[in-house]
Design an enzyme around this catalytic site. Structure first.
Site, PDB file in Angstrom:
ATOM      1  N   ASP A 134       0.785  -1.229   0.000  1.00 16.75           N
ATOM      2  CA  ASP A 134       0.000   0.000   0.000  1.00 16.75           C
ATOM      3  C   ASP A 134       0.823   1.289   0.000  1.00 16.75           C
ATOM      4  O   ASP A 134       0.779   2.060  -0.962  1.00 16.75           O
ATOM      5  CB  ASP A 134      -0.969  -0.035   1.205  1.00 16.75           C
ATOM      6  CG  ASP A 134      -1.969   1.104   1.155  1.00 16.75           C
ATOM      7  OD1 ASP A 134      -2.274   1.543   0.038  1.00 16.75           O
ATOM      8  OD2 ASP A 134      -2.419   1.551   2.212  1.00 16.75           O
ATOM      9  N   CYS A 188     -15.721  -6.579 -16.809  1.00 17.97           N
ATOM     10  CA  CYS A 188     -16.744  -5.562 -16.523  1.00 17.97           C
ATOM     11  C   CYS A 188     -17.763  -5.484 -17.661  1.00 17.97           C
ATOM     12  O   CYS A 188     -18.942  -5.200 -17.427  1.00 17.97           O
ATOM     13  CB  CYS A 188     -16.101  -4.185 -16.338  1.00 17.97           C
ATOM     14  SG  CYS A 188     -15.305  -3.980 -14.729  1.00 17.97           S
ATOM     15  N   CYS A 191     -21.207  -3.145 -18.187  1.00 16.40           N
ATOM     16  CA  CYS A 191     -21.695  -2.669 -16.886  1.00 16.40           C
ATOM     17  C   CYS A 191     -21.070  -1.304 -16.556  1.00 16.40           C
ATOM     18  O   CYS A 191     -19.923  -1.044 -16.890  1.00 16.40           O
ATOM     19  CB  CYS A 191     -21.319  -3.684 -15.810  1.00 16.40           C
ATOM     20  SG  CYS A 191     -21.747  -3.170 -14.143  1.00 16.40           S
ATOM     21  N   CYS A 194     -20.989   1.022 -11.069  1.00 15.52           N
ATOM     22  CA  CYS A 194     -20.150   1.762 -10.112  1.00 15.52           C
ATOM     23  C   CYS A 194     -20.043   3.224 -10.512  1.00 15.52           C
ATOM     24  O   CYS A 194     -20.103   4.113  -9.655  1.00 15.52           O
ATOM     25  CB  CYS A 194     -18.759   1.122 -10.023  1.00 15.52           C
ATOM     26  SG  CYS A 194     -17.951   0.900 -11.593  1.00 15.52           S
ATOM     27  N   CYS A 214     -13.192  11.802  -4.555  1.00 12.52           N
ATOM     28  CA  CYS A 214     -13.566  10.486  -4.018  1.00 12.52           C
ATOM     29  C   CYS A 214     -13.797  10.589  -2.504  1.00 12.52           C
ATOM     30  O   CYS A 214     -12.927  11.064  -1.761  1.00 12.52           O
ATOM     31  CB  CYS A 214     -12.467   9.479  -4.333  1.00 12.52           C
ATOM     32  SG  CYS A 214     -12.772   7.883  -3.593  1.00 12.52           S
ATOM     33  N   CYS A 240     -15.161   4.739   1.757  1.00 14.75           N
ATOM     34  CA  CYS A 240     -16.449   4.661   1.065  1.00 14.75           C
ATOM     35  C   CYS A 240     -16.455   3.338   0.304  1.00 14.75           C
ATOM     36  O   CYS A 240     -15.472   2.994  -0.337  1.00 14.75           O
ATOM     37  CB  CYS A 240     -16.585   5.836   0.099  1.00 14.75           C
ATOM     38  SG  CYS A 240     -17.924   5.674  -1.110  1.00 14.75           S
ATOM     39  N   CYS A 243     -18.859   1.974  -4.546  1.00 18.45           N
ATOM     40  CA  CYS A 243     -18.556   1.388  -5.861  1.00 18.45           C
ATOM     41  C   CYS A 243     -18.175  -0.084  -5.737  1.00 18.45           C
ATOM     42  O   CYS A 243     -18.037  -0.776  -6.753  1.00 18.45           O
ATOM     43  CB  CYS A 243     -17.480   2.180  -6.598  1.00 18.45           C
ATOM     44  SG  CYS A 243     -15.938   2.365  -5.706  1.00 18.45           S
TER      45      CYS A 243
HETATM   46  S1  SF4 Z   1     -19.911  -2.295 -11.046  1.00 20.14           S
HETATM   47 FE1  SF4 Z   1     -18.123  -1.378 -12.027  1.00 20.14          FE
HETATM   48  S2  SF4 Z   1     -16.440  -2.656 -11.397  1.00 20.14           S
HETATM   49 FE2  SF4 Z   1     -18.285  -3.846 -11.022  1.00 20.14          FE
HETATM   50  S3  SF4 Z   1     -18.599  -5.037 -12.894  1.00 20.14           S
HETATM   51 FE3  SF4 Z   1     -19.775  -3.167 -13.107  1.00 20.14          FE
HETATM   52  S4  SF4 Z   1     -18.366  -1.784 -14.197  1.00 20.14           S
HETATM   53 FE4  SF4 Z   1     -17.111  -3.448 -13.365  1.00 20.14          FE
HETATM   54  S1  SF4 Z   2     -18.178   5.252  -4.896  1.00 19.96           S
HETATM   55 FE1  SF4 Z   2     -16.008   4.670  -5.112  1.00 19.96          FE
HETATM   56  S2  SF4 Z   2     -15.131   6.252  -6.418  1.00 19.96           S
HETATM   57 FE2  SF4 Z   2     -17.085   7.024  -5.687  1.00 19.96          FE
HETATM   58  S3  SF4 Z   2     -16.636   8.195  -3.867  1.00 19.96           S
HETATM   59 FE3  SF4 Z   2     -17.070   6.127  -3.163  1.00 19.96          FE
HETATM   60  S4  SF4 Z   2     -15.068   5.075  -3.113  1.00 19.96           S
HETATM   61 FE4  SF4 Z   2     -14.805   6.941  -4.328  1.00 19.96          FE
END
Ligand code: SF4
Ligand code: SF4
Length: 381
Positions: A134, A188, A191, A194, A214, A240, A243
């Site tokens: 990290d 992906c 889709c 997210c 973010c 968060c 996503c």
């Molecule tokens: S939600 Fe985002 S990361 Fe997950 S499969 Fe769909 S496009 Fe990909």
């Molecule tokens: S959903 Fe994912 S990209 Fe959006 S603010 Fe939350 S952590 Fe960041």
């Protein structure tokens, strides 16, 4: 033992010590990542927490002479909390993101990498190694992608077929010519859940993140949170997960594998009000072992104040007034003033008017005026 046999033994040993996935990649420079990072710098999309030297982030040979291969490891973390306490009026709760449930992952990854290093040194005496997690220079995600741990998804996470994106990543650069794994195909497809669900529009296009927007990054900053994000962070105290939780590839990935990452519900989903007055010592004792405490208590307290405003929790107003009057930190006084205005009680209005006469700090005064403006708007309404 030949190298092929040694690599197989290493994979078996990794599983024995609680590494859920391991992959091997070449230590060639990361050219694509380099272009992406330069673009991110130009657009000012970085968080500021990352290694600033793009060469170091993309050239393993600068981190270890004779770098030939990189071992990527992944450890799965849980996505479900058993007996999660529910916040109610008068006893509201905040939430830490899943990557900060249980033991700090830096320590967990480091322990495993140290064991791997010892195993390699015992079997391959000419080995040279350099491990990182990290906060190291290399991009964990770029390495994991190249080593076939998972694909680099539109939400900017690595998604593994076995554990979804709920994995901690670490790596070790070595001078050993291992057989490399193949990168995984992107799954992906069309889709974009997210991207559409991100509360701040931080995923600019599939796979590119504006860290400055973010929420995960914003919850870790120490100053005043910009106004546009104050009502968006909800009750998030750290990180968060939106996503990740919306991602269909994460469905049914509970990952209850390592007890060390099982959350203590009172830490992962703590009551908000006690956080307002927690001492440094108490904070360290209670939250010190989770990764979400790395920036100290101030950002968590600021976010707790915003969470109370989000819930319009009137019972918290006396505690917020105390902060406004007595806290030494302008960010805490100012955020409390803003929250008092958002919640909007009579005693809050009186406290803001009194504070306006007394406050000397320009930024805090501005927040008091914002708080008073909420009352004026309410009256107009
Ligand atoms: S939600 Fe985002 S990361 Fe997950 S499969 Fe769909 S496009 Fe990909
Ligand atoms: S959903 Fe994912 S990209 Fe959006 S603010 Fe939350 S952590 Fe960041």
């Amino acid at each position: 033992m030949n190298l092929e046999g040694f690599q197989q033994e290493l994979v078996a040993y990794a599983s024995e010590i609680g590494i859920d996935k391991i992959g091997f990649a070449s230590a060639e420079p990361f050219y694509n990542l380099r272009h992406r990072l330069i673009r991110q710098q130009q657009l000012k999309y970085q968080s500021g927490f990352e290694e600033p030297d793009i060469d170091k982030r993309t050239r393993p040979d600068l981190l270890l002479d004779e770098a030939v291969s990189i071992i990527a490891i992944a450890i799965a973390y849980p996505s479900k909390m058993k007996d999660a306490p529910q916040g109610v009026r008068g006893a509201r709760r905040g939430i830490f993101s899943r990557s900060s449930w249980g033991k700090d992952y830096h320590a967990a990854l480091r322990e495993r990498l140290t064991l791997l290093e010892a195993f390699i040194a015992a079997h391959y005496p000419e080995a040279r190694m350099r491990s990182m997690v990290d906060t190291g220079e290399l991009s964990d995600r770029a390495v994991a992608e190249r080593a076939g741990i998972g694909w680099s998804a539109k939400n900017t996470n690595i998604i593994t077929p076995e554990f979804g994106s709920y994995v901690y990543l670490g790596e070790m650069i070595t001078n050993i010519p291992f057989r490399f794994d193949e990168p995984m195909e992107d799954q992906c497809g069309d889709c974009r859940l997210c991207i559409d669900s991100c509360p701040t529009g931080a995923i600019v296009e599939g796979g590119q993140l504006n860290a400055q927007r973010c929420v995960s990054f914003l919850t870790q900053t120490k100053g005043f949170l910009p106004d546009e994000f104050r009502t968006v962070i909800g009750n998030r105290l750290y990180g968060c997960d939106t996503c990740q939780t919306v991602c269909p590839k994460n469905k049914r990935k509970a990952n209850q594998i390592h007890p060390e990452f099982d959350p203590d519900p009172e830490i992962a989903k703590p009551l908000l009000e006690p956080l307002l007055t927690i001492s440094n010592k108490e904070f360290k004792a209670k939250f010190g072992y989770v990764s979400g405490s790395w920036r100290g208590k101030k950002p968590i307290q600021r976010n707790a104040i915003l969470a109370l405003a989000h819930f319009k929790e009137a019972s918290a107003v006396p505690a917020l007034i105390e902060l406004l009057i007595r806290d030494e930190r302008p960010v805490i006084r100012g955020t409390a003033a803003w929250a008092i205005g958002k919640i909007g009680t009579d005693e809050g209005l009186l406290a803001l008017k009194q504070a306006e006469q007394r406050e000397q700090d320009e930024e805090v005064l501005e927040e008091i005026q914002k708080g008073l403006a909420f009352f004026a708007e309410e009256l107009k309404g």
